[in-house]
Design an enzyme around this catalytic site. Structure first.
Site, mmCIF file in Angstrom:
data_model
loop_
_atom_site.group_PDB
_atom_site.id
_atom_site.type_symbol
_atom_site.label_atom_id
_atom_site.label_comp_id
_atom_site.label_asym_id
_atom_site.label_seq_id
_atom_site.Cartn_x
_atom_site.Cartn_y
_atom_site.Cartn_z
ATOM 1 N N LYS A 144 -7.173 2.989 -2.992
ATOM 2 C CA LYS A 144 -7.939 1.979 -2.575
ATOM 3 C C LYS A 144 -9.205 2.477 -1.737
ATOM 4 C CE LYS A 144 -4.181 -1.401 -1.679
ATOM 5 N NZ LYS A 144 -3.495 -2.290 -0.730
ATOM 6 N N HIS A 156 1.642 -5.358 8.560
ATOM 7 C CA HIS A 156 0.180 -5.420 8.558
ATOM 8 C C HIS A 156 -0.266 -6.639 8.553
ATOM 9 C CE1 HIS A 156 0.269 -1.240 7.532
ATOM 10 N NE2 HIS A 156 -1.173 -1.373 7.264
ATOM 11 N N ARG A 160 -21.303 3.998 -12.761
ATOM 12 C CA ARG A 160 -20.060 3.439 -13.424
ATOM 13 C C ARG A 160 -18.741 4.567 -12.916
ATOM 14 N NH1 ARG A 160 -23.093 1.877 -17.683
ATOM 15 N NH2 ARG A 160 -23.796 -0.268 -17.398
ATOM 16 N N LYS A 179 4.318 7.406 -0.432
ATOM 17 C CA LYS A 179 3.282 6.620 -0.799
ATOM 18 C C LYS A 179 2.804 6.884 -2.488
ATOM 19 C CE LYS A 179 -1.102 4.607 -0.099
ATOM 20 N NZ LYS A 179 -2.174 4.267 0.592
ATOM 21 N N GLU A 226 1.715 4.499 10.742
ATOM 22 C CA GLU A 226 1.857 4.494 9.214
ATOM 23 C C GLU A 226 2.954 5.363 8.648
ATOM 24 O OE1 GLU A 226 0.155 2.133 7.637
ATOM 25 O OE2 GLU A 226 -1.451 1.534 8.586
ATOM 26 N N HIS A 233 -2.928 -7.461 11.318
ATOM 27 C CA HIS A 233 -4.255 -7.997 10.715
ATOM 28 C C HIS A 233 -4.668 -9.096 11.743
ATOM 29 C CE1 HIS A 233 -4.333 -6.070 6.668
ATOM 30 N NE2 HIS A 233 -4.893 -5.261 7.629
ATOM 31 N N ASN A 289 2.255 -2.689 3.034
ATOM 32 C CA ASN A 289 1.537 -3.777 4.229
ATOM 33 C C ASN A 289 2.777 -4.128 5.009
ATOM 34 O OD1 ASN A 289 -0.835 -3.458 3.040
ATOM 35 N ND2 ASN A 289 -0.229 -4.860 1.383
ATOM 36 N N ARG A 333 3.984 -2.568 -4.288
ATOM 37 C CA ARG A 333 2.863 -1.698 -3.484
ATOM 38 C C ARG A 333 2.597 -2.690 -2.122
ATOM 39 N NH1 ARG A 333 -2.692 1.657 -4.573
ATOM 40 N NH2 ARG A 333 -3.224 2.164 -2.282
ATOM 41 N N HIS A 382 -6.313 -0.063 14.352
ATOM 42 C CA HIS A 382 -5.630 -0.834 13.154
ATOM 43 C C HIS A 382 -4.308 -0.305 13.227
ATOM 44 C CE1 HIS A 382 -4.609 -1.875 9.332
ATOM 45 N NE2 HIS A 382 -4.233 -0.724 8.862
ATOM 46 N N GLU A 442 -1.208 -2.949 -7.180
ATOM 47 C CA GLU A 442 -0.491 -3.788 -6.062
ATOM 48 C C GLU A 442 0.034 -5.265 -6.724
ATOM 49 O OE1 GLU A 442 -1.706 -3.547 -2.029
ATOM 50 O OE2 GLU A 442 -1.041 -5.577 -1.634
HETATM 51 P P1 NAD Z 1 -11.767 6.556 11.238
HETATM 52 O O1 NAD Z 1 -12.299 6.893 10.185
HETATM 53 O O2 NAD Z 1 -12.742 5.679 12.179
HETATM 54 O O3 NAD Z 1 -11.562 7.638 12.185
HETATM 55 C C1 NAD Z 1 -11.138 7.439 13.705
HETATM 56 C C2 NAD Z 1 -11.796 8.256 14.560
HETATM 57 O O4 NAD Z 1 -11.743 9.884 14.700
HETATM 58 C C3 NAD Z 1 -13.241 8.144 14.627
HETATM 59 O O5 NAD Z 1 -13.982 8.163 15.415
HETATM 60 C C4 NAD Z 1 -13.743 9.332 13.828
HETATM 61 O O6 NAD Z 1 -14.926 9.906 13.872
HETATM 62 C C5 NAD Z 1 -12.730 10.397 14.364
HETATM 63 N N1 NAD Z 1 -12.284 11.549 13.898
HETATM 64 C C6 NAD Z 1 -11.983 11.467 12.424
HETATM 65 N N2 NAD Z 1 -11.293 12.780 12.272
HETATM 66 C C7 NAD Z 1 -11.528 13.855 13.450
HETATM 67 C C8 NAD Z 1 -11.050 14.828 13.946
HETATM 68 N N3 NAD Z 1 -10.240 15.786 13.022
HETATM 69 N N4 NAD Z 1 -11.119 15.426 15.228
HETATM 70 C C9 NAD Z 1 -11.604 14.230 15.923
HETATM 71 N N5 NAD Z 1 -12.180 13.090 15.760
HETATM 72 C C10 NAD Z 1 -11.923 12.711 14.421
HETATM 73 O O7 NAD Z 1 -10.479 5.730 11.234
HETATM 74 P P2 NAD Z 1 -9.299 5.942 10.512
HETATM 75 O O8 NAD Z 1 -8.022 5.524 11.329
HETATM 76 O O9 NAD Z 1 -9.070 7.299 9.970
HETATM 77 O O10 NAD Z 1 -9.431 5.230 9.228
HETATM 78 C C11 NAD Z 1 -9.557 3.514 9.343
HETATM 79 C C12 NAD Z 1 -10.082 3.074 8.143
HETATM 80 O O11 NAD Z 1 -9.253 3.184 6.939
HETATM 81 C C13 NAD Z 1 -10.293 1.549 8.255
HETATM 82 O O12 NAD Z 1 -11.509 1.205 7.835
HETATM 83 C C14 NAD Z 1 -9.238 1.105 7.438
HETATM 84 O O13 NAD Z 1 -9.496 -0.121 6.535
HETATM 85 C C15 NAD Z 1 -9.222 1.981 6.302
HETATM 86 N N6 NAD Z 1 -7.896 2.155 5.622
HETATM 87 C C16 NAD Z 1 -7.750 2.396 4.352
HETATM 88 C C17 NAD Z 1 -6.477 2.446 3.512
HETATM 89 C C18 NAD Z 1 -6.621 2.691 2.095
HETATM 90 O O14 NAD Z 1 -5.597 2.629 1.603
HETATM 91 N N7 NAD Z 1 -7.839 2.888 1.445
HETATM 92 C C19 NAD Z 1 -5.289 2.365 4.276
HETATM 93 C C20 NAD Z 1 -5.317 2.373 5.649
HETATM 94 C C21 NAD Z 1 -6.624 2.162 6.290
HETATM 95 N N1 GLY Z 2 -2.499 0.923 2.753
HETATM 96 C C1 GLY Z 2 -1.852 0.299 1.861
HETATM 97 C C2 GLY Z 2 -1.886 0.678 0.321
HETATM 98 O O1 GLY Z 2 -2.624 1.698 0.052
HETATM 99 O O2 GLY Z 2 -1.480 -0.097 -0.631
#
Ligand code: NAD
Ligand code: GLY
Length: 359
Positions: free
Chosen positions: A140, A245, A118, A224, A182, A249, A242, A238, A262, A234
């Site tokens: 998130k 987005h 939990r 942020k 972003e 999307h 997006n 918040r 993305h 949100e």
């Molecule tokens: P990712 O985590 O897949 O990383 C992108 C690529 O870079 C991967 O191949 C990874 O292995 C590589 N990598 C990471 N750090 C590295 C480094 N320092 N050097 C070399 N390679 C490196 O993708 P991302 O763009 O970081 O994140 C995308 C994800 O985040 C999606 O799943 C999306 O839904 C999520 N997201 C979440 C939020 C949130 O608020 N929680 C917001 C935006 C996106």
């Molecule tokens: N990435 C959008 C949010 O965190 O609300």
């Protein structure tokens, strides 16, 4: 090093930003209040940075879980596997998880932390620009379902976020550009001065200038953190995070989550949202040229060259999380640095905008 506070009463936490933050053992250990630690990472990030992070916790009872690279890793199956490892090793409710990686690892590890017994502590060490300015901040957390991205998750805040700008040097160019989308978003939605600074410094950011990156990450996180402090779950404000987005999307779905990252889809989505804002008379047309120019200079695509149709885009937009009773709400611009959420747009204007960016 810069420190930004995410102000959420008893769930408040610091974001540390700067070069060599990952050489500072004290920083991370301040936020680990137990003997048991699990580092979760992927095989790409592990090669570069795992040893460094392991050194911080070698005096503790620590374990490492290395997952395959890629979006597919954000799954319920992996959540269960990590929880099995925690149980096998008899990790208690006072353990700490460390998410070392991009948004995929951060979202998955955060959700494991929210679920295990939990809720246990976790620390984010984001290693992509996107994760440093967006996904690691604000709580998130989620995994994907076969029928929808991020459909299983929770709002769950970390104990701290440690963003080391040095790790960005190993990031592929496309991933850096995706993160810049972003960053640009924050300027457009609520920080005009930051957007002007970005227009002047976008080349430095693409060249990975450390001072410029630190400033851009800092301003992004400040923006942020302020939005999240006002509307953690949100229920209103918040949603402006997006911006771009809903279009983005729809592009990603149209491309079956292949071909574009993305951030690339969000970049093009921000252009669509700005174009629609111009068509609706909300902002002057010269602002669209400014947005087009910065998106291009950030190394992001400005047109969808692959085969996505208007009908697919419109259909995909209907399943957006902001849709209410079949009405699709969009984040548009009143001016650079000032966003609004609205369903007050004509389908003709929307169609013209989408058609302009599809090829
Ligand atoms: P990712 O985590 O897949 O990383 C992108 C690529 O870079 C991967 O191949 C990874 O292995 C590589 N990598 C990471 N750090 C590295 C480094 N320092 N050097 C070399 N390679 C490196 O993708 P991302 O763009 O970081 O994140 C995308 C994800 O985040 C999606 O799943 C999306 O839904 C999520 N997201 C979440 C939020 C949130 O608020 N929680 C917001 C935006 C996106
Ligand atoms: N990435 C959008 C949010 O965190 O609300």
């Amino acid at each position: 090093m810069k420190t930004i506070n995410v102000a959420l009463a008893e769930r408040s936490y610091p974001i540390y930003i700067g070069g060599k933050t990952l050489d500072n053992s004290e920083l991370i250990n301040k936020h680990i209040n137990s003997q048991q630690v699990l580092i979760v990472t992927n095989d790409v990030v592990a090669k570069h940075y795992l040893e460094k992070v392991e050194r911080f916790v070698e005096h503790l009872d620590y374990d490492t879980y290395i997952l395959p690279d890629g979006e597919k890793t954000k799954s319920l199956a992996n959540l269960e596997l990590i929880i099995s490892r925690l149980l096998e090793n008899k990790y208690s409710r006072t353990c700490t998880l460390i998410a070392l990686g991009g948004g995929v690892i951060g979202d998955l590890t955060g959700f494991v932390a929210a679920c295990y017994q939990r809720g246990v502590n976790f620390v984010q060490i984001p290693t992509t620009l996107l994760a440093q300015v967006d996904s690691s901040v604000g709580g998130k957390t989620a995994v994907n379902h076969a029928l929808g991205k991020n459909m299983i998750g929770a709002f769950y805040q970390p104990q701290a976020v440690i963003a080391d700008t040095d790790v960005l040097h190993t990031l592929p160019d496309r991933e850096l550009s995706a993160g810049l989308a972003e960053v640009i978003k924050y300027g457009l939605i609520r920080d005009e001065l930051f957007f002007i600074w970005l227009e002047e410094n976008i080349e430095k950011l693409v060249q990975r200038d450390e001072a410029a990156l630190t400033y851009a990450i800092e301003r992004s996180c400040i923006n942020k953190a302020e939005v999240v402090a006002e509307d953690e779950r949100e229920s209103g404000l918040r949603a402006i995070l997006n911006f771009g987005h809903t279009f983005g999307h729809a592009i990603e779905t149209g491309l079956s989550y292949q071909h574009w990252l993305h951030g690339e889809a969000v970049g093009c989505g921000m252009l669509m949202a700005t174009d629609l804002s111009v068509r609706l008379g909300l902002i002057e047309e010269d602002n669209l040229y400014r947005v087009e120019s910065i998106i291009e200079k950030a190394g992001l695509p400005t047109k969808v060259h692959q085969s996505v149709t208007l009908e697919q885009m419109l259909e995909n937009m209907k399943v957006d999380k902001k849709a209410k009773d079949g009405v699709v709400y969009l984040i548009l611009l009143n001016s650079v640095g000032n966003a609004l959420i609205t369903a007050d747009y004509s389908s003709e204007a929307l169609t013209e905008t989408i058609e302009k960016y599809l090829q």
